[in-house]
Scaffold this motif. Structure first.
Motif, PDB file in Angstrom:
ATOM      1  N   ASP A  18       0.809  -1.224   0.000  1.00 14.74           N
ATOM      2  CA  ASP A  18       0.000   0.000   0.000  1.00 14.74           C
ATOM      3  C   ASP A  18       0.838   1.268   0.000  1.00 14.74           C
ATOM      4  N   THR A  19       2.166   1.131   0.143  1.00 12.72           N
ATOM      5  CA  THR A  19       3.031   2.310   0.213  1.00 12.72           C
ATOM      6  C   THR A  19       4.347   2.003  -0.499  1.00 12.72           C
ATOM      7  N   TYR A  58       8.480   1.469   8.480  1.00 10.99           N
ATOM      8  CA  TYR A  58       7.162   0.974   8.075  1.00 10.99           C
ATOM      9  C   TYR A  58       7.080  -0.539   8.295  1.00 10.99           C
ATOM     10  N   ALA A  59       8.112  -1.265   7.893  1.00 10.81           N
ATOM     11  CA  ALA A  59       8.110  -2.727   7.991  1.00 10.81           C
ATOM     12  C   ALA A  59       8.123  -3.195   9.442  1.00 10.81           C
ATOM     13  N   VAL A  61       6.778  -1.814  11.967  1.00 10.68           N
ATOM     14  CA  VAL A  61       5.464  -1.610  12.574  1.00 10.68           C
ATOM     15  C   VAL A  61       4.445  -2.597  12.023  1.00 10.68           C
ATOM     16  N   THR A  62       4.424  -2.777  10.713  1.00  6.58           N
ATOM     17  CA  THR A  62       3.383  -3.572  10.069  1.00  6.58           C
ATOM     18  C   THR A  62       3.728  -5.051   9.952  1.00  6.58           C
ATOM     19  N   LYS A  64       4.967  -6.073   7.314  1.00  8.43           N
ATOM     20  CA  LYS A  64       4.936  -6.211   5.863  1.00  8.43           C
ATOM     21  C   LYS A  64       6.221  -5.643   5.270  1.00  8.43           C
ATOM     22  N   ASP A 214       6.177 -11.466  16.908  1.00  7.79           N
ATOM     23  CA  ASP A 214       4.752 -11.739  16.680  1.00  7.79           C
ATOM     24  C   ASP A 214       4.198 -12.805  17.614  1.00  7.79           C
ATOM     25  N   ARG A 397       6.948  -4.094  18.963  1.00  7.44           N
ATOM     26  CA  ARG A 397       6.991  -3.153  17.836  1.00  7.44           C
ATOM     27  C   ARG A 397       6.797  -1.705  18.274  1.00  7.44           C
ATOM     28  N   ALA A 422       2.836   3.991   8.832  1.00  9.29           N
ATOM     29  CA  ALA A 422       2.334   2.624   8.975  1.00  9.29           C
ATOM     30  C   ALA A 422       1.155   2.549   9.924  1.00  9.29           C
ATOM     31  N   GLU A 423       1.193   3.338  10.988  1.00  8.46           N
ATOM     32  CA  GLU A 423       0.092   3.350  11.974  1.00  8.46           C
ATOM     33  C   GLU A 423      -0.135   4.793  12.417  1.00  8.46           C
TER      34      GLU A 423
END
Length: 533
Positions: A18-19, A58-59, A61-62, A64, A214, A397, A422-423
């Protein structure tokens, strides 16, 4: 006609991207042809290193992959440092670059942006680097990249597209479904052997690393089931909450934790390199494990690095934890258990060691009083070094920085921008020093342009203070560390940011409460009182 560059955008969009972070150039404009017609947001940094650091934040946090579009030659050399930090910290990152036409590769004729071998240059900071020589190969190469992100130790992947491939027809191609690849599960016999050793342990110790990020639910249950004092690496902070009776924090380099580790009879280490920047930041080789060491890691080679295991289990962290939990007795949290008492003794000893750091604890306590759910993204600076030891948070995170692994400067600001993108609903505090900020100061413009409301907590000691102390301790005349310090507040305002110097802790709290949501706030904190003893 649909070009390869346009098809690439469609395929990435279909796979959840998405980014994209990138700076358009004459060698990448054809990658941009499809972006305006997609749902993918494009963020323009002011330097390709900033693109990589934003993708990294970004990675983290997500979970992804952070995706970058980068030009040939100087774009790739600029992003290498960011890729190296991501490689060291196991962060998924997809770097799509251009490269000269296939007929021009390797000739050394001085074409624009030409490198002798761009792919070979990138190989050392990526899981793999691939030159796409045929349009039809694109889905398979992307599938390889996402297999790394989804089922292996995640690291950057680089795919370069020759200029004549980017513009070639992909009219005949159709978007492919994203492959679903299972993570490796440990051998049941080994996991049962590990469970037997852990059940028999008298003084167990649990070491959790970023590979467990995770596994919050499983990690907390496992610590209790083992009744094991638990130490977390910097990238694993938050797996156990601050009030957990078994938590040792991230203090493996400090004497009380080292003594407990040396005394442990069985050590379970999951998803951790057992590397220097988490276990030996004092660089004296003093972290020792004398008991039986059980290691679980998704990277089979990492199982035998740094500390030789008694039992090595190649497995995804969560899958292994679930098997172990089924083999271990079920317990409730007990602040009076033997493990909790061992952990309490260590925490008491650490509290005495931290008495000289009261000003840093006050700083973080005041930030969290106003922004209890804040995420902290740090550079290599004194607030980060102290916070690595002092700060514990209630979820993963939420605390990461560049003081681990590769240890670069200039990471904090662009990575904080990526984390906020990301958030957007969670407050983001960028912890950075005056030296580190000068590495990436122009990224303030990127943040203003993207309407990113982060708080930049600028710790100003007028130079490279930590390096200066390091030189002085070794009787080296300080040189190159007392650097010129610009007027950061005026510069920040010139970029369109809000900027203030915190006069005291009450003023700091008020600034945090009034922080704008659509642009950065730079809060300058001087190392002099009231923020230092």
């Amino acid at each position: 006609m649909t070009t390869c560059g346009e098809f690439l955008v469609k395929q990435l969009e279909a796979w959840g991207v998405d980014t994209v972070f990138g700076i358009p150039g004459v060698h990448t404009v054809e990658l941009y042809r499809g972006l305006p017609h997609s749902s993918i947001r494009h963020i323009t940094p002011r330097h390709e290193q900033g693109a990589g650091f934003m993708a990294d934040g970004y990675a983290r946090v997500t979970g992804k992959p952070g995706v970058c579009f980068i030009i040939t030659g100087p774009g790739m050399t600029n992003i290498l440092t960011a890729m190296a930090q991501a490689y060291a910290d196991s962060i998924p990152m997809l770097v799509i670059s251009s490269v000269n036409e296939r007929s021009r590769l390797g000739h050394g004729n001085g074409y624009l942006h030409e490198l002798p071998n761009q792919r070979a240059m990138v190989a050392g900071v990526s899981a793999f680097s691939h030159t796409l020589l045929d349009v039809d190969q694109l889905p398979a190469v992307l599938a390889r990249a996402f297999a790394v992100f989804d089922s292996e130790r995640p690291r950057p992947v680089h795919i370069e597209l020759p200029l004549d491939i980017i513009t070639a027809s992909a009219e005949h191609m159709r978007v492919q479904p994203r492959p679903q690849i299972a993570r490796p599960a440990g051998a049941m016999a080994q996991l049962r052997e590990a469970a037997a050793k852990l059940r028999a342990a008298k003084r167990p110790l649990l070491l959790l690393g970023g590979g467990c990020v995770d596994t919050q639910q499983e990690a907390r249950a496992l610590a209790v089931a083992l009744d094991a004092p638990t130490a977390l690496t910097i990238n694993a902070k938050g797996l156990l909450p601050p009030e957990h009776p078994l938590l040792l924090g991230s203090n493996q380099s400090l004497v009380p934790v080292r003594e407990l580790a040396a005394d442990a009879d069985v050590i379970l280490a999951i998803g951790t390199e057992l590397g220097e920047t988490d276990y030996d930041v004092v660089f004296d080789g003093g972290f020792k494990l004398n008991g039986e060491l059980i290691r679980i890691d998704i990277d089979s080679q990492q199982l035998v690095r740094n500390f030789a295991p008694t039992l090595a289990i190649h497995s995804d962290a969560r899958l292994a934890m679930r098997v172990l939990l089924a083999e271990l007795p079920t317990r409730e949290i007990d602040a009076n258990s033997p493990g909790a008492q061992r952990a309490a003794t260590v925490r008491s000893q650490l509290a005495e060691d931290f008495t000289g750091w009261a000003h840093y604890r006050q700083l973080f306590d005041n930030i969290l009083a106003v922004l209890p759910e804040a995420r902290f993204v740090g550079d290599s600076t004194q607030t980060v070094y102290s916070g690595n030891h002092l700060v514990d948070l209630n979820g993963p995170r939420r605390w990461f920085n560049s003081s681990t692994g590769y240890g670069t400067l200039g990471y904090g600001l662009p990575a904080a921008i990526g984390a906020k993108l990301a958030e957007p609903t969670r407050p983001v505090i960028c912890l950075i020093g005056d030296g580190g900020l000068q590495f990436s100061l122009p990224e303030l413009a990127s943040a203003v342009e993207a309407k990113v409301g982060i708080v930049v907590l600028l710790w100003n000691n007028h130079g490279y203070g930590e390096i200066k102390r390091y030189m002085e301790r070794r009787d080296i005349t300080p040189l190159g560390v007392d650097i010129y310090t610009p007027d950061f507040l005026t510069i920040a305002r010139g970029f369109g940011c809000a900027a203030e110097r915190a006069l005291d802790l009450a003023h700091l709290r008020q600034l945090l409460r009034d922080a704008p949501s659509d642009r950065p706030l730079i809060i300058e904190v001087m190392e002099a009182p009231p923020f230092a003893p």
